[in-house]
Write an enzyme that holds these catalytic residues in place. Structure first.
Site, PDB file in Angstrom:
ATOM      1  N   ASP A 159      -6.374   1.431  12.904  1.00 53.05           N
ATOM      2  CA  ASP A 159      -7.665   0.909  12.650  1.00 53.05           C
ATOM      3  C   ASP A 159      -8.284   0.824  13.845  1.00 53.05           C
ATOM      4  O   ASP A 159      -9.655   0.620  13.780  1.00 53.05           O
ATOM      5  CB  ASP A 159      -7.234  -0.616  12.112  1.00 53.05           C
ATOM      6  CG  ASP A 159      -6.783  -0.396  10.554  1.00 53.05           C
ATOM      7  OD1 ASP A 159      -5.644   0.012  10.516  1.00 53.05           O
ATOM      8  OD2 ASP A 159      -7.346  -0.698   9.535  1.00 53.05           O
TER       9      ASP A 159
ATOM     10  N   GLN B 227       0.810  -1.321   0.102  1.00 45.34           N
ATOM     11  CA  GLN B 227       0.025   0.009  -0.005  1.00 45.34           C
ATOM     12  C   GLN B 227       0.964   1.172   0.037  1.00 45.34           C
ATOM     13  O   GLN B 227       0.602   2.408  -0.520  1.00 45.34           O
ATOM     14  CB  GLN B 227      -0.980   0.174   1.364  1.00 45.34           C
ATOM     15  CG  GLN B 227      -2.050  -1.019   1.176  1.00 45.34           C
ATOM     16  CD  GLN B 227      -1.447  -2.317   1.888  1.00 45.34           C
ATOM     17  OE1 GLN B 227      -0.284  -2.607   1.991  1.00 45.34           O
ATOM     18  NE2 GLN B 227      -2.597  -3.078   2.544  1.00 45.34           N
TER      19      GLN B 227
END
Lengths: 338, 338
Positions: free
Chosen positions: B236, B195
């Site tokens: 997260d 990513q």
């Protein structure tokens, strides 16, 4: 354990035979290197890699070059030039220059290329045999630090593929395995060239040793959870004070291991100790191609830094396992090899 | 800065339109998600990723499902079942369950699916708009911590591709850039799914921000050399005491940054704070497929561990930058969002 032979003389003569490590594990193939240029290309492209292995290939290639100079009056100047090219194939591992200098010195008194070649071949053979012996001794000294049931973290590949023998850090694991100690080895994949997932996992699985591959990024969570009992890595250069240049990522594992109070060991032959260098800041770190990192379709303007090695300060190293025994801080290797 | 819109209603209606992040940067393509199954598959396969973005996609997909249940008398039971499926698409990010629960609650008083759909669409729109606003506020609070000329390390992708707005950690960088501060950003590639090299480098290069991609393993040597001024990562899930679940590798950077006395910041919307969880040990960490790690031709018998996230203890976090301001340890987020 029975391991592969990563470097040897070609049975047909006139060449150094290597396992082409770029193709593993999908394909096991060997290549013959016939010239100094072949050897330099193989070392630069990592067809052969591992600090001890590249030193041996360079030493053997230089002896071959001497054989091919039979009858040349300027053989010595040409060997010196070849030696310089070989030494510069990769800048960080000290074993490369050490092995090249050693075969060159073996022909110091030769007055013709044929005699030089014979002496250099014998010296290259000696380096290879000594490396095999050193691996075994490193393995025996280091195995005493491992206990049955341990989980051991390594990095990159430091096994039979990186040396002429059973390896350095992996040599320790192989000898402990021979002693009947059941080990679980964590092999970080070792980006960008994946020596961990491609080579270490392949070697250990072949030898019947339990191996688990993880991304380099997952190492911290494994160390932090307490499931790793110790780390053992190799070295490309060790300074007089015990700073360790090794594959990029080693420093990260060392800092995290120290934060988690997990022992962090380095295993290397004494030929890896660079007595001429006091501290890690003096070591030249090879920067490899951005192409190893950039993804397909990356837009222009993105910069890349791709150092192949990092330097772990001696203060983070619990012990250095060598063929002469296990050294503890403060490090003093006595009469360094040069 | 002008950034991409990673999630929106399809202009033709009846679908959620996402950028398919698996194809970036080689190909920019959008996909329409028409059903809950489409959304779950897109979230599981990481076609859409980033804690805020997957929450918004799930919320929008659930509203779509309600619209498709018009006339069904069992619409509520079926929405509850769809909500459960969506919540379980990925286990670690708290925003997913938070957003799903919020759209479901919006239809609490509806007596038919058509009314439920209208209320849920409006709530999904509100979540999207709030996320965009939260990104901007996070960016503004965080930008005050950055100075002209700084080198900032991030991890994974926390930008426009991960949110409905300018991002969280990257939002801080975008706002500082808008304020005229010249920054250099280090983007670790973020194995196994890259990513960093695929998404963050693409986003920052498009916005004209200086970005350097490195292997995850090279981060320690950059931090140790002193050339990184601070780290900013996303989250997260943040526990009540400030432990931070984030992309695997975050813990490593946090430990090394602390060892090098480099500030380590987390940037996240308050919807990421999980008031029901006290410490990081309670967080379920998603384990992804070994296929993301194994190389071609790997022999049988090699194990793989592939956790997608790790937990950074609050003691390693210098500050948490939220839409409500910058929090410092000991962390107390007041009335957590649930």
């Amino acid at each position: 354990v029975t391991v592969v032979q990563s470097v040897r003389w070609s049975p047909e003569g006139g060449a150094v035979r290597i396992i082409d490590q770029r193709r593993l594990p999908a394909e096991f193939s060997e290549r013959d290197l016939r010239t100094v240029d072949d050897a330099v290309a193989a070392i630069r492209s990592l067809a052969v890699r591992g600090a001890p292995a590249i030193g041996i290939v360079a030493a053997m290639a230089l002896a071959l070059a001497a054989r091919n100079l039979t009858g040349a009056s300027d053989f010595r100047a040409r060997l010196e030039a070849d030696a310089a090219i070989l030494r510069s194939a990769r800048p960080t591992a000290v074993n490369l220059a050490w092995a090249v200098n050693r075969v060159l010195a073996a022909a110091r008194d030769s007055t013709d290329a044929s005699d030089a070649a014979s002496r250099m071949e014998a010296e290259a053979d000696a380096i290879l045999a000594e490396d095999r012996d050193m691996c075994r001794r490193i393995g025996e000294f280091g195995a005493a630090l491992l206990e049955d049931g341990m989980t051991v973290l390594t990095h990159c590949n430091t096994g039979a593929l990186a040396t002429a023998g059973i390896g350095t850090a992996l040599g320790v694991i192989y000898v402990a395995h021979e002693q009947g100690k059941r080990l679980r080895v964590i092999a970080p994949e070792t980006r960008p060239l994946l020596q961990g997932s491609r080579l270490t996992a392949w070697e250990l699985a072949r030898a019947g040793i339990d191996v688990t591959v993880v991304s380099d990024s997952a190492v911290a969570s494994l160390l932090h959870s307490g499931e790793v009992d110790c780390c053992i890595v190799g070295a490309d250069r060790i300074t007089r004070l015990g700073d360790v240049a090794n594959k990029i990522g080693t420093l990260s594992h060392a800092i995290v291991a120290n934060a988690c109070a997990t022992p962090f060991y380095v295993a290397a032959p004494t030929s890896t100790v660079d007595g001429a260098t006091e501290s890690g800041g003096e070591i030249r770190i090879e920067e490899r191609s951005p192409a190893e990192i950039l993804v397909e379709g990356a837009p222009p303007g993105i910069h890349v830094r791709n150092p192949a090695f990092d330097v772990t300060p001696s203060g983070l190293v619990s012990a250095i396992i060598t063929d002469r025994g296990v050294f503890y801080p403060p490090y003093d290797f006595g009469d360094a090899p040069r």
